[in-house]
Design a protein around this motif. Sequence first.
Motif, short mmCIF file in Angstrom:
data_model
loop_
_atom_site.label_atom_id
_atom_site.label_comp_id
_atom_site.label_asym_id
_atom_site.label_seq_id
_atom_site.Cartn_x
_atom_site.Cartn_y
_atom_site.Cartn_z
N ASN A 14 0.83 -1.21 0.00
CA ASN A 14 0.00 0.00 0.00
C ASN A 14 0.87 1.26 0.00
O ASN A 14 2.10 1.18 0.04
CB ASN A 14 -1.00 -0.01 1.16
CG ASN A 14 -0.36 0.11 2.52
OD1 ASN A 14 0.77 0.56 2.67
ND2 ASN A 14 -1.09 -0.30 3.55
N LYS A 15 0.24 2.41 -0.03
CA LYS A 15 0.97 3.68 -0.13
C LYS A 15 1.81 4.00 1.10
O LYS A 15 2.66 4.88 1.07
CB LYS A 15 0.01 4.83 -0.43
CG LYS A 15 -1.00 5.11 0.65
CD LYS A 15 -1.93 6.23 0.23
CE LYS A 15 -2.98 6.49 1.29
NZ LYS A 15 -3.89 7.56 0.87
N PHE A 16 1.59 3.26 2.19
CA PHE A 16 2.37 3.45 3.41
C PHE A 16 3.56 2.49 3.48
O PHE A 16 4.30 2.48 4.45
CB PHE A 16 1.48 3.27 4.65
CG PHE A 16 0.29 4.19 4.65
CD1 PHE A 16 0.44 5.56 4.86
CD2 PHE A 16 -0.97 3.69 4.41
CE1 PHE A 16 -0.65 6.40 4.84
CE2 PHE A 16 -2.08 4.53 4.40
CZ PHE A 16 -1.92 5.89 4.61
N GLY A 17 3.70 1.65 2.45
CA GLY A 17 4.80 0.70 2.41
C GLY A 17 4.50 -0.61 3.12
O GLY A 17 5.38 -1.47 3.23
N GLU A 18 3.28 -0.78 3.60
CA GLU A 18 2.90 -2.03 4.26
C GLU A 18 2.56 -3.06 3.18
O GLU A 18 1.91 -2.75 2.20
CB GLU A 18 1.69 -1.81 5.15
CG GLU A 18 1.93 -0.79 6.24
CD GLU A 18 0.66 -0.34 6.92
OE1 GLU A 18 0.75 0.02 8.11
OE2 GLU A 18 -0.42 -0.34 6.30
N SER A 19 3.04 -4.27 3.37
CA SER A 19 2.81 -5.30 2.37
C SER A 19 1.94 -6.43 2.92
O SER A 19 1.96 -6.72 4.11
CB SER A 19 4.14 -5.86 1.88
OG SER A 19 4.89 -6.37 2.95
N LYS A 71 11.49 -12.41 4.16
CA LYS A 71 12.83 -11.96 4.58
C LYS A 71 13.23 -10.70 3.83
O LYS A 71 13.82 -9.79 4.40
CB LYS A 71 13.86 -13.07 4.35
CG LYS A 71 13.77 -14.18 5.36
CD LYS A 71 14.83 -15.23 5.10
CE LYS A 71 14.70 -16.37 6.10
NZ LYS A 71 15.68 -17.44 5.84
N ALA A 72 12.92 -10.65 2.53
CA ALA A 72 13.29 -9.49 1.72
C ALA A 72 12.52 -8.23 2.13
O ALA A 72 13.06 -7.12 2.09
CB ALA A 72 13.06 -9.79 0.24
N LEU A 73 11.25 -8.41 2.54
CA LEU A 73 10.41 -7.27 2.89
C LEU A 73 10.59 -6.79 4.32
O LEU A 73 10.21 -5.68 4.66
CB LEU A 73 8.93 -7.60 2.64
CG LEU A 73 8.54 -7.79 1.18
CD1 LEU A 73 7.10 -8.27 1.08
CD2 LEU A 73 8.73 -6.51 0.40
#
Length: 64
Positions: free
Chosen positions: A10-15, A36-38
């Motif tokens: 999302n626009k807040f960087g939450e995945s 792990k990457a996120l």
Amino acid sequence: MGAKIIVNINKFGESVISVNGAKGSRCMDLTVSIEKALGSVTDRKKTREFHEGLDLQQNLEAHE
């Protein structure tokens, strides 16, 4: 057909990572490198597919 992995950010960087077509703990095996990457996991919701796979595995083990 194989499993499908969907990653929404999302626009807040939450995945949010979703897996379709993988039963039991296989979904978590498929997403471990993405997680792990996120970064750190803050929440995990297990779907009906997850629990169906565990039920099948437990039934098979009970009949061995």
